[in-house]
Design a protein around this motif. Structure first.
Motif, PDB file in Angstrom:
ATOM      1  N   ILE A  95     -14.752  13.451 -15.809  1.00  0.00           N
ATOM      2  CA  ILE A  95     -14.620  11.989 -15.845  1.00  0.00           C
ATOM      3  C   ILE A  95     -13.145  11.622 -15.754  1.00  0.00           C
ATOM      4  CG2 ILE A  95     -15.111   9.861 -17.119  1.00  0.00           C
ATOM      5  CD1 ILE A  95     -17.407  11.249 -18.498  1.00  0.00           C
ATOM      6  N   PRO A  96     -12.640  11.302 -14.547  1.00  0.00           N
ATOM      7  CA  PRO A  96     -11.279  10.790 -14.445  1.00  0.00           C
ATOM      8  C   PRO A  96     -11.220   9.406 -15.089  1.00  0.00           C
ATOM      9  CG  PRO A  96     -12.160  11.453 -12.284  1.00  0.00           C
ATOM     10  CD  PRO A  96     -13.306  11.383 -13.236  1.00  0.00           C
ATOM     11  N   VAL A  97     -10.321   9.238 -16.046  1.00  0.00           N
ATOM     12  CA  VAL A  97     -10.158   7.939 -16.709  1.00  0.00           C
ATOM     13  C   VAL A  97      -9.034   7.202 -15.988  1.00  0.00           C
ATOM     14  CG1 VAL A  97      -9.590   6.767 -18.868  1.00  0.00           C
ATOM     15  CG2 VAL A  97     -10.965   8.865 -18.904  1.00  0.00           C
ATOM     16  N   LEU A  98      -9.384   6.122 -15.306  1.00  0.00           N
ATOM     17  CA  LEU A  98      -8.401   5.394 -14.506  1.00  0.00           C
ATOM     18  C   LEU A  98      -7.324   4.800 -15.403  1.00  0.00           C
ATOM     19  CD1 LEU A  98     -10.754   3.489 -12.018  1.00  0.00           C
ATOM     20  CD2 LEU A  98      -9.636   5.711 -11.709  1.00  0.00           C
ATOM     21  N   ASP A  99      -6.073   5.109 -15.076  1.00  0.00           N
ATOM     22  CA  ASP A  99      -4.948   4.585 -15.841  1.00  0.00           C
ATOM     23  C   ASP A  99      -4.315   3.380 -15.147  1.00  0.00           C
ATOM     24  OD1 ASP A  99      -3.156   5.263 -18.219  1.00  0.00           O
ATOM     25  OD2 ASP A  99      -1.693   5.024 -16.618  1.00  0.00           O
ATOM     26  N   GLY A 130      -4.246  10.222 -18.771  1.00  0.00           N
ATOM     27  CA  GLY A 130      -2.851  10.217 -18.394  1.00  0.00           C
ATOM     28  C   GLY A 130      -2.590   9.470 -17.097  1.00  0.00           C
ATOM     29  N   TYR A 131      -1.323   9.180 -16.862  1.00  0.00           N
ATOM     30  CA  TYR A 131      -0.902   8.599 -15.594  1.00  0.00           C
ATOM     31  C   TYR A 131      -0.936   9.715 -14.552  1.00  0.00           C
ATOM     32  CZ  TYR A 131       1.670   5.724 -12.286  1.00  0.00           C
ATOM     33  OH  TYR A 131       2.034   4.986 -11.183  1.00  0.00           O
ATOM     34  N   LYS A 132      -1.677   9.513 -13.478  1.00  0.00           N
ATOM     35  CA  LYS A 132      -1.955  10.612 -12.555  1.00  0.00           C
ATOM     36  C   LYS A 132      -0.959  10.662 -11.394  1.00  0.00           C
ATOM     37  CE  LYS A 132      -6.105  10.881 -14.670  1.00  0.00           C
ATOM     38  NZ  LYS A 132      -6.207   9.527 -15.265  1.00  0.00           N
ATOM     39  N   THR A 133      -0.343  11.813 -11.250  1.00  0.00           N
ATOM     40  CA  THR A 133       0.450  12.097 -10.049  1.00  0.00           C
ATOM     41  C   THR A 133      -0.499  12.614  -8.970  1.00  0.00           C
ATOM     42  OG1 THR A 133       0.830  14.357 -10.787  1.00  0.00           O
ATOM     43  CG2 THR A 133       2.474  12.697 -11.434  1.00  0.00           C
ATOM     44  N   LYS A 134       0.013  12.709  -7.737  1.00  0.00           N
ATOM     45  CA  LYS A 134      -0.817  13.223  -6.636  1.00  0.00           C
ATOM     46  C   LYS A 134      -1.347  14.633  -6.928  1.00  0.00           C
ATOM     47  CE  LYS A 134      -1.230  10.414  -2.954  1.00  0.00           C
ATOM     48  NZ  LYS A 134      -0.959   9.149  -3.653  1.00  0.00           N
ATOM     49  N   PRO A 135      -0.515  15.566  -7.424  1.00  0.00           N
ATOM     50  CA  PRO A 135      -1.069  16.896  -7.735  1.00  0.00           C
ATOM     51  C   PRO A 135      -2.194  16.844  -8.768  1.00  0.00           C
ATOM     52  CG  PRO A 135       1.320  16.996  -7.645  1.00  0.00           C
ATOM     53  CD  PRO A 135       0.953  15.545  -7.561  1.00  0.00           C
ATOM     54  N   TYR A 136      -2.103  15.904  -9.695  1.00  0.00           N
ATOM     55  CA  TYR A 136      -3.144  15.775 -10.722  1.00  0.00           C
ATOM     56  C   TYR A 136      -4.437  15.250 -10.115  1.00  0.00           C
ATOM     57  CZ  TYR A 136      -4.817  14.782 -15.554  1.00  0.00           C
ATOM     58  OH  TYR A 136      -5.509  14.757 -16.746  1.00  0.00           O
ATOM     59  N   LEU A 157      -7.740   4.898  -8.099  1.00  0.00           N
ATOM     60  CA  LEU A 157      -9.047   5.025  -7.443  1.00  0.00           C
ATOM     61  C   LEU A 157      -8.913   5.437  -5.981  1.00  0.00           C
ATOM     62  CD1 LEU A 157     -12.136   4.631  -7.705  1.00  0.00           C
ATOM     63  CD2 LEU A 157     -11.781   2.244  -7.032  1.00  0.00           C
ATOM     64  N   GLU A 158      -7.840   4.994  -5.327  1.00  0.00           N
ATOM     65  CA  GLU A 158      -7.662   5.289  -3.906  1.00  0.00           C
ATOM     66  C   GLU A 158      -7.563   6.797  -3.650  1.00  0.00           C
ATOM     67  OE1 GLU A 158      -4.213   3.111  -2.673  1.00  0.00           O
ATOM     68  OE2 GLU A 158      -5.034   1.177  -3.358  1.00  0.00           O
ATOM     69  N   ASP A 159      -6.915   7.518  -4.564  1.00  0.00           N
ATOM     70  CA  ASP A 159      -6.799   8.973  -4.400  1.00  0.00           C
ATOM     71  C   ASP A 159      -8.162   9.648  -4.448  1.00  0.00           C
ATOM     72  OD1 ASP A 159      -4.111   8.774  -4.161  1.00  0.00           O
ATOM     73  OD2 ASP A 159      -3.595   9.893  -5.975  1.00  0.00           O
ATOM     74  N   TYR A 160      -9.007   9.196  -5.360  1.00  0.00           N
ATOM     75  CA  TYR A 160     -10.335   9.813  -5.479  1.00  0.00           C
ATOM     76  C   TYR A 160     -11.198   9.471  -4.266  1.00  0.00           C
ATOM     77  CZ  TYR A 160      -8.644  10.328 -10.227  1.00  0.00           C
ATOM     78  OH  TYR A 160      -7.878  10.636 -11.318  1.00  0.00           O
ATOM     79  N   GLY A 169     -21.478  -1.724  -7.169  1.00  0.00           N
ATOM     80  CA  GLY A 169     -22.177  -1.408  -5.928  1.00  0.00           C
ATOM     81  C   GLY A 169     -21.541  -0.288  -5.119  1.00  0.00           C
ATOM     82  N   ASN A 170     -20.521   0.368  -5.669  1.00  0.00           N
ATOM     83  CA  ASN A 170     -19.847   1.453  -4.948  1.00  0.00           C
ATOM     84  C   ASN A 170     -20.794   2.651  -4.824  1.00  0.00           C
ATOM     85  OD1 ASN A 170     -18.054   3.775  -4.380  1.00  0.00           O
ATOM     86  ND2 ASN A 170     -16.399   2.319  -4.774  1.00  0.00           N
ATOM     87  N   GLU A 171     -20.944   3.161  -3.603  1.00  0.00           N
ATOM     88  CA  GLU A 171     -21.875   4.259  -3.359  1.00  0.00           C
ATOM     89  C   GLU A 171     -21.339   5.611  -3.828  1.00  0.00           C
ATOM     90  OE1 GLU A 171     -22.872   4.232   0.751  1.00  0.00           O
ATOM     91  OE2 GLU A 171     -23.927   2.303   0.655  1.00  0.00           O
ATOM     92  N   LYS A 172     -20.030   5.682  -4.071  1.00  0.00           N
ATOM     93  CA  LYS A 172     -19.411   6.956  -4.388  1.00  0.00           C
ATOM     94  C   LYS A 172     -19.099   7.127  -5.878  1.00  0.00           C
ATOM     95  CE  LYS A 172     -15.859   9.980  -2.400  1.00  0.00           C
ATOM     96  NZ  LYS A 172     -14.826  10.083  -1.343  1.00  0.00           N
ATOM     97  N   PHE A 173     -18.857   6.009  -6.580  1.00  0.00           N
ATOM     98  CA  PHE A 173     -18.422   6.074  -7.969  1.00  0.00           C
ATOM     99  C   PHE A 173     -19.280   5.193  -8.872  1.00  0.00           C
ATOM    100  CE2 PHE A 173     -14.639   6.661  -5.278  1.00  0.00           C
ATOM    101  CZ  PHE A 173     -14.242   7.914  -5.714  1.00  0.00           C
ATOM    102  N   GLU A 174     -19.328   5.578 -10.145  1.00  0.00           N
ATOM    103  CA  GLU A 174     -19.971   4.723 -11.146  1.00  0.00           C
ATOM    104  C   GLU A 174     -19.134   4.739 -12.422  1.00  0.00           C
ATOM    105  OE1 GLU A 174     -23.862   6.148 -12.065  1.00  0.00           O
ATOM    106  OE2 GLU A 174     -23.197   8.189 -12.528  1.00  0.00           O
ATOM    107  N   LEU A 175     -18.973   3.579 -13.016  1.00  0.00           N
ATOM    108  CA  LEU A 175     -18.184   3.467 -14.243  1.00  0.00           C
ATOM    109  C   LEU A 175     -19.061   3.833 -15.439  1.00  0.00           C
ATOM    110  CD1 LEU A 175     -15.515   2.653 -15.578  1.00  0.00           C
ATOM    111  CD2 LEU A 175     -16.407   0.315 -15.740  1.00  0.00           C
ATOM    112  N   LYS A 176     -18.655   4.912 -16.155  1.00  0.00           N
ATOM    113  CA  LYS A 176     -19.460   5.405 -17.275  1.00  0.00           C
ATOM    114  C   LYS A 176     -18.801   5.213 -18.637  1.00  0.00           C
ATOM    115  CE  LYS A 176     -22.787   7.733 -16.829  1.00  0.00           C
ATOM    116  NZ  LYS A 176     -24.211   7.346 -16.871  1.00  0.00           N
ATOM    117  N   MET A 177     -17.468   5.061 -18.655  1.00  0.00           N
ATOM    118  CA  MET A 177     -16.765   5.140 -19.937  1.00  0.00           C
ATOM    119  C   MET A 177     -15.616   4.138 -20.024  1.00  0.00           C
ATOM    120  SD  MET A 177     -14.630   8.457 -21.377  1.00  0.00           S
ATOM    121  CE  MET A 177     -16.087   9.423 -21.807  1.00  0.00           C
TER     122      MET A 177
END
Length: 465
Positions: free
Chosen positions: A154-158, A132-138, A163-166, A214-222
Motif C-alpha cells: 500500500i503506497p501511502v501518497l505523500d 515517506g516522501y517518495k523519490t523516483k528510486p523509491y 500518483l503519476e509515478d505509479y 472510478g479509476n480502473e487501476k487504483f483504489e483508495l483503501k487507507m
C-alpha cells in the motif's frame, strides 16, 4: 541515615520493576546477568534482548483485541513494524516471528523486503505500508514489488504528484491499493503548524474525486494520520484525531472501497523508573472514538493499522559503559568519565536532549553522590547531566578495585541508525561491541557477539588511508 544507592531508589520509586531487579548488589535486565556479560565481553557494548520485542508486540495486540471486544468493534487490527527504528536483520526477523506487517520509509527498505522474502520470513500477502516522501528510486522500487506479485503493498501518497509515478511504473492486473496521508496540524508550541508530510486535509476530497474515483487501476483503501508529538492523552491530540475521523467518514460516503485508518506510531516507552502511561486506557479511547464518530456519521468502522517502531524495539536495547575516571572541576561539579561517547552511541541525548533510563550495574550497596557524566570526545556537548524525573544524576561513589559500570536502558530504537553504525564517528570513537541475547532452537537463553568493536583499520580504510 539511609545513603546507599539502593536506599535512594527505594525512596524514590517502586522497585523492583518489570525488566529490572537487583541480585547481590548487581543489576539484572529482564533477568539477564549484566555483570556476567561485562566479564565475558568487556565494556563498552550494546545489548539487544530479543525476547522483549515479542513481548511488546503481543502486549499491543492484546490491548487492541481487548478494546475491540469491549467496544463490540466490527473491524480488525493490524500491527506493522516501523523499519526505520532498527533495520538489523536480527531485529526484523524477530518481529516477523509474531505475525506482523511492515512499514517502509525509503527505497532501500524495498531491498530489505526482497531479502526477507527470499529467506521465507514474509510472503506476498504480507502488508507493506510504504510511507515517506517518495523519490523516483523509491516509487520505482514500490512498483517493482507490486509488479512481482506482492498483493498487499500500500503506497501511502505523500503528495498529489506521486500518483503519476505509479500510473507510469505499475503493471499489475488487479487494482492497486493506495493510502493517503493527511498533513497533521501540530501543536502551536511546535516549530511549525502543519506537518511537511502528507496532503492538506482541505485538498483530500477534491483530489479523490479528480484522480481516484472510478479509476480502473487504483483504489483508495487507507487514510494515514500521525502527529510528531505521538499519542498523548490531551485535548489537542483527541481534537486532531476526531477531525481525521470525520474526514474519513466524509470520504467513506463517496469512496466505498476505503476501509482502513492508520494512526502511525507514537506510543512512548519507559525512560524513567517513574514512567506512567495508561496504554489500555489510550487504546480503548482510540477504538471507542473511531466507533462513535463512524456511528454518528452512519458509516462502517475501518480496520485499524499502527506502525509502532520505538514501542517495538526500544525497550529491548541497552548500552553498557565503565566509568574510567573521576574529575572534580569546581566546588560542585563532579564528573564521571565513561569509556565511550554519548554523541556517538546515544545521539538522541545530544541531538534532541532525550533522556534514557540510566542505572548503575554494580555498587548498589555503596553511598551515592550527584555527578555529571562525560564522554570521551572533545565536544562540549558530550555529556549527560540530568534524568527525566530530576534535574540531576545520582550514582554510587567510586570505591574498591571494581570499576563502576553503568547502563543506559531502552535504547533499542534509532540510535544505531542516527549514529551511522560502523561508519566514521566524532573523534574516531569506535562503534562498541554489539551483544545479542535470545533463545536458541532448544528454547534456551544464550548470548552471542553480533559485532566486534570497530577497529582503527576499518576507519582508516573509509578515510582513504
Amino acid at each position: 541515615m539511609n545513603s546507599t544507592y539502593t536506599d535512594l531508589v527505594n525512596q524514590t520509586f517502586e522497585f523492583p520493576q518489570e525488566g529490572f531487579d537487583v541480585q547481590d548488589s548487581y543489576l539484572e535486565f529482564n533477568g539477564v546477568n549484566i555483570k556476567a556479560l561485562i566479564d565475558k565481553y568487556g565494556t563498552p557494548f550494546k545489548l539487544t534482548y530479543l525476547p522483549k520485542i515479542g513481548m511488546q508486540i503481543n502486549k499491543a495486540k492484546k490491548m487492541f483485541q481487548d478494546a475491540i471486544k469491549k467496544n463490540r468493534y466490527d473491524g480488525n487490527y493490524y500491527y506493522c513494524y516501523c523499519t526505520k527504528s532498527s533495520h538489523f536483520s536480527f531485529i526484523m526477523e524477530e518481529t516477523l516471528k509474531h505475525n506482523i506487517h511492515i512499514e517502509t520509509s525509503f527505497a532501500y527498505d524495498i531491498d530489505i523486503i526482497t531479502k526477507l522474502y527470499e529467506r521465507k520470513k514474509i510472503n506476498k500477502d504480507t502488508f507493506v505500508i510504504c510511507n515517506g516522501y517518495k523519490t523516483k528510486p523509491y516509487t520505482k522500487a514500490i512498483a517493482r514489488l507490486i509488479n512481482s506479485g506482492f498483493r498487499n503493498v500500500i503506497p501511502v501518497l505523500d503528495n498529489k504528484e506521486e500518483l503519476e509515478d505509479y500510473q507510469k511504473f505499475i503493471r499489475a492486473k488487479d487494482k492497486v491499493k493506495l493510502g493517503l496521508r493527511i498533513a497533521a496540524e501540530e501543536e502551536p508550541t511546535f516549530d511549525f503548524y502543519t506537518s511537511r508530510l502528507g496532503i492538506r486535509s482541505r485538498d483530500v476530497l477534491e483530489f479523490y474525486v479528480d484522480k481516484l474515483k472510478g479509476n480502473e487501476k487504483f483504489e483508495l483503501k487507507m487514510l494515514h494520520f500521525f502527529m510528531n508529538k505521538g499519542i498523548k492523552d490531551d485535548i489537542y491530540y483527541w481534537s486532531q484525531f476526531n477531525r481525521v475521523l470525520n474526514l474519513y467518514c466524509q470520504l467513506k460516503k463517496i469512496c466505498p472501497e476505503l476501509d482502513s485508518i492508520n494512526i502511525g506510531g507514537g506510543f512512548p516507552i519507559k525512560h524513567s523508573l517513574g514512567f506512567d502511561y495508561d496504554y489500555n486506557y489510550i487504546v480503548n479511547e482510540i477504538v471507542a472514538n473511531i466507533k462513535s464518530v463512524c456511528k454518528k456519521n452512519k458509516v462502517p468502522v475501518p480496520d485499524i493499522y499502527t506502525e509502532f517502531g520505538s514501542f517495538t524495539v526500544g525497550e529491548s536495547g541497552a548500552v553498557i559503559y565503565s566509568v574510567v575516571g573521576e574529575k572534580m572541576q569546581n566546588d560542585r561539579e563532579n564528573w564521571y568519565m565513561i569509556d565511550s561517547s554519548f554523541i556517538t552511541t546515544l545521539p538522541d541525548t545530544w541531538g534532541i536532549g532525550e533522556k534514557f533510563l540510566m542505572l548503575p550495574i554494580n555498587k548498589w550497596d555503596q553511598e551515592y553522590q550527584e555527578v555529571h557524566l562525560g564522554g570521551l570526545t572533545c565536544d562540549g556537548y558530550d555529556f549527560y547531566t540530568s534524568e527525566e524525573h530530576i534535574n540531576a544524576v545520582f550514582l554510587p561513589k567510586l570505591s574498591g578495585d571494581e570499576p563502576l559500570y553503568i547502563g543506559f536502558f531502552h535504547t533499542g530504537a534509532y540510535q544505531d541508525q542516527l549514529s551511522g553504525y560502523g561508519g566514521i564517528k566524532h573523534c574516531l570513537i569506535p562503534s562498541p561491541k554489539h551483544v545479542i541475547v535470545g533463545y536458541d532452537k532448544n528454547g534456551q537463553l544464550k548470548d552471542w557477539l553480533y559485532a566486534k568493536e570497530q577497529t582503527a583499520q576499518s576507519m582508516l580504510k573509509i578515510l582513504g588511508y
